[in-house]
Design a protein around this motif. Structure first.
Motif, PDB file in Angstrom:
ATOM      1  N   PHE A  96      30.220  34.175  31.659  1.00 31.34           N
ATOM      2  CA  PHE A  96      31.679  34.397  31.782  1.00 31.34           C
ATOM      3  C   PHE A  96      32.050  35.172  33.128  1.00 31.34           C
ATOM      4  N   ILE A  97      30.912  35.612  33.825  1.00 31.39           N
ATOM      5  CA  ILE A  97      31.426  36.384  35.057  1.00 31.39           C
ATOM      6  C   ILE A  97      30.622  35.571  36.140  1.00 31.39           C
ATOM      7  N   ASP A  98      31.356  35.326  37.218  1.00 29.78           N
ATOM      8  CA  ASP A  98      30.785  34.449  38.162  1.00 29.78           C
ATOM      9  C   ASP A  98      30.141  35.313  39.497  1.00 29.78           C
ATOM     10  N   GLU A  99      29.582  34.784  40.468  1.00 31.78           N
ATOM     11  CA  GLU A  99      28.811  35.382  41.528  1.00 31.78           C
ATOM     12  C   GLU A  99      29.661  36.367  42.175  1.00 31.78           C
ATOM     13  N   ASN A 100      31.046  36.357  42.468  1.00 31.18           N
ATOM     14  CA  ASN A 100      32.058  36.867  42.843  1.00 31.18           C
ATOM     15  C   ASN A 100      32.572  38.103  42.213  1.00 31.18           C
ATOM     16  N   ASN A 101      31.965  38.404  40.887  1.00 35.09           N
ATOM     17  CA  ASN A 101      32.223  39.195  40.089  1.00 35.09           C
ATOM     18  C   ASN A 101      33.767  39.133  39.468  1.00 35.09           C
ATOM     19  N   GLN A 102      34.154  37.734  39.561  1.00 38.63           N
ATOM     20  CA  GLN A 102      35.556  37.354  38.757  1.00 38.63           C
ATOM     21  C   GLN A 102      35.286  36.384  37.661  1.00 38.63           C
ATOM     22  N   LEU A 103      36.209  36.681  36.558  1.00 43.79           N
ATOM     23  CA  LEU A 103      36.130  35.908  35.372  1.00 43.79           C
ATOM     24  C   LEU A 103      35.980  34.487  35.570  1.00 43.79           C
ATOM     25  N   PHE A 104      34.983  33.904  35.105  1.00 43.09           N
ATOM     26  CA  PHE A 104      34.755  32.444  34.849  1.00 43.09           C
ATOM     27  C   PHE A 104      36.082  31.999  34.164  1.00 43.09           C
ATOM     28  N   LEU A 105      36.449  30.792  34.713  1.00 41.62           N
ATOM     29  CA  LEU A 105      37.775  30.300  34.459  1.00 41.62           C
ATOM     30  C   LEU A 105      37.330  29.042  33.119  1.00 41.62           C
ATOM     31  N   PHE A 106      37.500  29.492  32.191  1.00 41.38           N
ATOM     32  CA  PHE A 106      37.353  28.669  31.024  1.00 41.38           C
ATOM     33  C   PHE A 106      38.491  28.021  30.126  1.00 41.38           C
ATOM     34  N   HIS A 107      39.645  28.562  30.653  1.00 36.05           N
ATOM     35  CA  HIS A 107      40.934  28.479  29.517  1.00 36.05           C
ATOM     36  C   HIS A 107      42.045  28.809  30.721  1.00 36.05           C
ATOM     37  N   PRO A 108      43.125  28.010  30.673  1.00 35.55           N
ATOM     38  CA  PRO A 108      44.433  28.346  31.653  1.00 35.55           C
ATOM     39  C   PRO A 108      44.702  29.747  31.555  1.00 35.55           C
ATOM     40  N   GLN A 109      44.631  30.394  30.596  1.00 34.67           N
ATOM     41  CA  GLN A 109      45.079  32.002  30.460  1.00 34.67           C
ATOM     42  C   GLN A 109      44.134  32.749  31.629  1.00 34.67           C
ATOM     43  N   THR A 110      42.940  32.550  31.681  1.00 30.80           N
ATOM     44  CA  THR A 110      42.192  33.099  32.599  1.00 30.80           C
ATOM     45  C   THR A 110      42.500  32.927  34.117  1.00 30.80           C
ATOM     46  N   LEU A 111      43.331  32.000  34.430  1.00 29.39           N
ATOM     47  CA  LEU A 111      43.857  31.999  35.713  1.00 29.39           C
ATOM     48  C   LEU A 111      44.827  33.126  36.213  1.00 29.39           C
ATOM     49  N   TYR A 112      45.350  33.488  35.210  1.00 26.96           N
ATOM     50  CA  TYR A 112      46.229  34.790  35.223  1.00 26.96           C
ATOM     51  C   TYR A 112      45.444  35.982  35.830  1.00 26.96           C
ATOM     52  N   TYR A 113      44.197  36.065  35.391  1.00 29.36           N
ATOM     53  CA  TYR A 113      43.429  37.193  35.736  1.00 29.36           C
ATOM     54  C   TYR A 113      42.482  36.988  36.882  1.00 29.36           C
ATOM     55  N   ILE A 114      42.731  36.348  37.786  1.00 26.42           N
ATOM     56  CA  ILE A 114      42.007  36.331  39.113  1.00 26.42           C
ATOM     57  C   ILE A 114      42.492  37.316  39.819  1.00 26.42           C
ATOM     58  N   ASN A 115      41.816  38.075  40.456  1.00 24.36           N
ATOM     59  CA  ASN A 115      42.260  39.195  41.301  1.00 24.36           C
ATOM     60  C   ASN A 115      42.807  38.767  42.620  1.00 24.36           C
ATOM     61  N   THR A 116      43.678  39.118  43.115  1.00 23.30           N
ATOM     62  CA  THR A 116      44.225  38.808  44.464  1.00 23.30           C
ATOM     63  C   THR A 116      43.954  39.879  45.174  1.00 23.30           C
ATOM     64  N   VAL A 117      42.983  40.064  45.878  1.00 25.27           N
ATOM     65  CA  VAL A 117      42.572  41.573  46.474  1.00 25.27           C
ATOM     66  C   VAL A 117      43.306  41.365  48.036  1.00 25.27           C
ATOM     67  N   GLU A 118      43.216  40.382  48.701  1.00 23.75           N
ATOM     68  CA  GLU A 118      43.546  40.512  50.274  1.00 23.75           C
ATOM     69  C   GLU A 118      45.021  40.277  50.332  1.00 23.75           C
ATOM     70  N   ASN A 119      45.915  40.897  51.064  1.00 25.82           N
ATOM     71  CA  ASN A 119      47.290  40.948  51.084  1.00 25.82           C
ATOM     72  C   ASN A 119      47.729  39.694  51.678  1.00 25.82           C
ATOM     73  N   GLU A 120      46.801  38.950  52.674  1.00 28.90           N
ATOM     74  CA  GLU A 120      47.154  37.902  53.104  1.00 28.90           C
ATOM     75  C   GLU A 120      47.136  36.506  52.234  1.00 28.90           C
TER      76      GLU A 120
END
Length: 462
Positions: A96-120
């Motif tokens: 469930f954790i990918d190579e970028n240390n983000q949650l693997f996307l296995f369900h539409p709800q998980t899309l909410y939990y993608i970290n948006t780090v860069e201001n751009e």
């Protein structure tokens, strides 16, 4: 008349009384770019997370932390010993954790939990939210309607922290192409009913519509004050399965090469449109070139004369403020509009573009457009040897967009499919159409009622 040129506003915003400064901040912006390009941007995965949170009017209290999520899962389970717990922990990490240390996307709800780090990436998400969502009501991914039957996924799912409600975003960008917003809305609505496809492919939908909006806006800006019948002018794409791609192809001449000039002049158009719209800033709206031309064509002689005088003063002061430019070497395009005031405005545009290309200000001019060009290079723009750069649709994009077009129908007429691609800004020459048909045949997706092109169908598939 509804339109006027704000001479004092232009002088103040663009610093005519000091050293002229371009791209002033306005309450409503046109694009989310700046003149300091970073080649690490944009990350569309990060953009997706922020975009969907904006659509759902949700926010995370802090960045999603995979370690904390795993610990929350472990606390919900009883283990016989420490080694068993460690093994289970490692298994969760792997699954469930990918190579970028983000949650693997296995369900539409998980899309909410993608970290948006860069201001751009956050700025791009805000821009796409405004121009594609265009003020529609909030849409939230439902936990109850889109549940998972997998036990391991359910454990992760139940450990996800609750999202907080967020207020609707204040409009920051001008919506210059509402017809694209309408197309996006229809495609989004259908995709949102397909749980797995939405989770896996929403990034493709957002990515393509980003490309679609910017290229169409750039093309429309290039015709400036001319009237146009077609709102969407499709761009020629080729297909990655094609073996022969040459400069003699229609898709070369009217593909990337055709839009590159308009992309190159992006920074000039942004500055010129800001000059023309300073009188509208207080009400949070921007006129397009075509809207301004339409208003001027209905103005009285006295009103038009007043605007002409204002344009002449801007031209004079702009020329005087940029003394490092060799204005006498500038070659002007001949007059092309029936109204003299539109030709004077065209002269001002040419001056802005000329000075960027003939001064030290060429660096910000070129860096501004690189935000979009870099994105294209990572998605649709490919180098094909001697043929140079061409817009190429790969098999994944072809199949995904075909699904989006067919939606819930059992099949679609091949001719209609190509028409729907054109509606979404993509057109193929004859050779590319043949290559796509052959590819569909290999996948057994074609149904032929006869040898006539009108009687060939593409079957639905998921």
């Amino acid at each position: 008349m509804e339109y006027k040129l704000n001479l004092e506003g232009i002088r103040e915003k663009f610093k005519f009384d000091a050293a002229i400064r371009h791209n002033p901040k306005m309450s409503v912006e046109i694009l989310p770019y700046n003149t300091k390009f970073k080649d690490t941007q944009f990350n569309l995965r990060e953009v997706v997370g922020e975009f969907l949170r904006l659509v759902g009017q949700k926010k995370m209290s802090s960045e999603a932390n995979p370690e904390e999520l795993i610990e929350a899962v472990l606390k919900s389970i009883e283990f016989k010993d420490v080694s068993q717990k460690n093994e289970f922990k490692q298994m969760i990490k792997t699954l469930f954790i990918d190579e970028n240390n983000q949650l693997f996307l296995f369900h539409p709800q998980t899309l909410y939990y993608i970290n948006t780090v860069e201001n751009e990436n956050r700025k791009l998400a805000e821009f796409l939210y405004v121009v594609l969502w265009n003020g529609k009501s909030a849409w939230e991914i439902s936990k109850t309607e889109l549940q998972t039957d997998d036990l391991m996924s359910s454990l992760i799912f139940s450990a996800l922290p609750e999202l907080q409600d967020a207020e609707g975003q204040t409009k920051k960008y001008a919506v210059l192409l509402p017809e694209i917003s309408e197309l996006f809305s229809a495609d989004f609505e259908w995709l949102s009913t397909k749980q797995d496809l939405f989770t896996e492919q929403f990034e493709k939908l957002l990515s393509y519509y980003y490309f679609f909006y910017i290229t169409q806006m750039s093309r429309r800006n290039e015709i400036m004050f001319a009237t146009t019948e077609k709102s969407i002018v499709p761009i020629y794409f080729t297909f990655e399965e094609e073996e022969r791609l040459s400069k003699t192809r229609v898709s070369y001449e009217y593909g990337w090469k055709n839009i590159e000039r308009s992309i190159n002049r992006m920074f000039t158009h942004v500055n010129f449109l800001k000059m023309l719209n300073l009188s509208k800033e207080e009400v949070g709206q921007l006129y397009s070139y075509q809207e301004i031309a339409g208003i001027l064509r209905t103005g009285t002689d006295e009103e038009i004369h007043g605007i002409e005088e204002a344009v002449e003063k801007v031209i004079e002061q702009y020329r005087e403020g940029l003394s490092d430019v060799k204005w006498n070497q500038m070659n002007l395009n001949p007059e092309q509009y029936e109204l003299p005031v539109l030709n004077k405005l065209s002269l001002l545009f040419q001056m802005i573009d000329y000075q960027f290309n003939n001064s030290f200000r060429s660096k910000p001019y070129n860096e501004y457009k690189m935000w979009f060009i870099h994105f294209c290079q990572k998605t649709f723009l490919k180098s094909r040897g001697r043929s140079g750069k061409m817009l190429i649709l790969d098999t994944d994009y072809l199949l995904f967009l075909t699904k989006v077009i067919i939606k819930n129908e059992p099949k679609i007429r091949l001719k209609k499919l190509f028409e729907e691609f054109e509606t979404r800004g993509i057109i193929y020459d004859r050779d590319t159409q043949v290559a796509i048909i052959e590819y569909f045949e290999k996948l057994n997706l074609l149904e032929k009622k006869s040898d006539s092109g009108d009687a060939i169908y593409v079957k639905a598939f998921l």
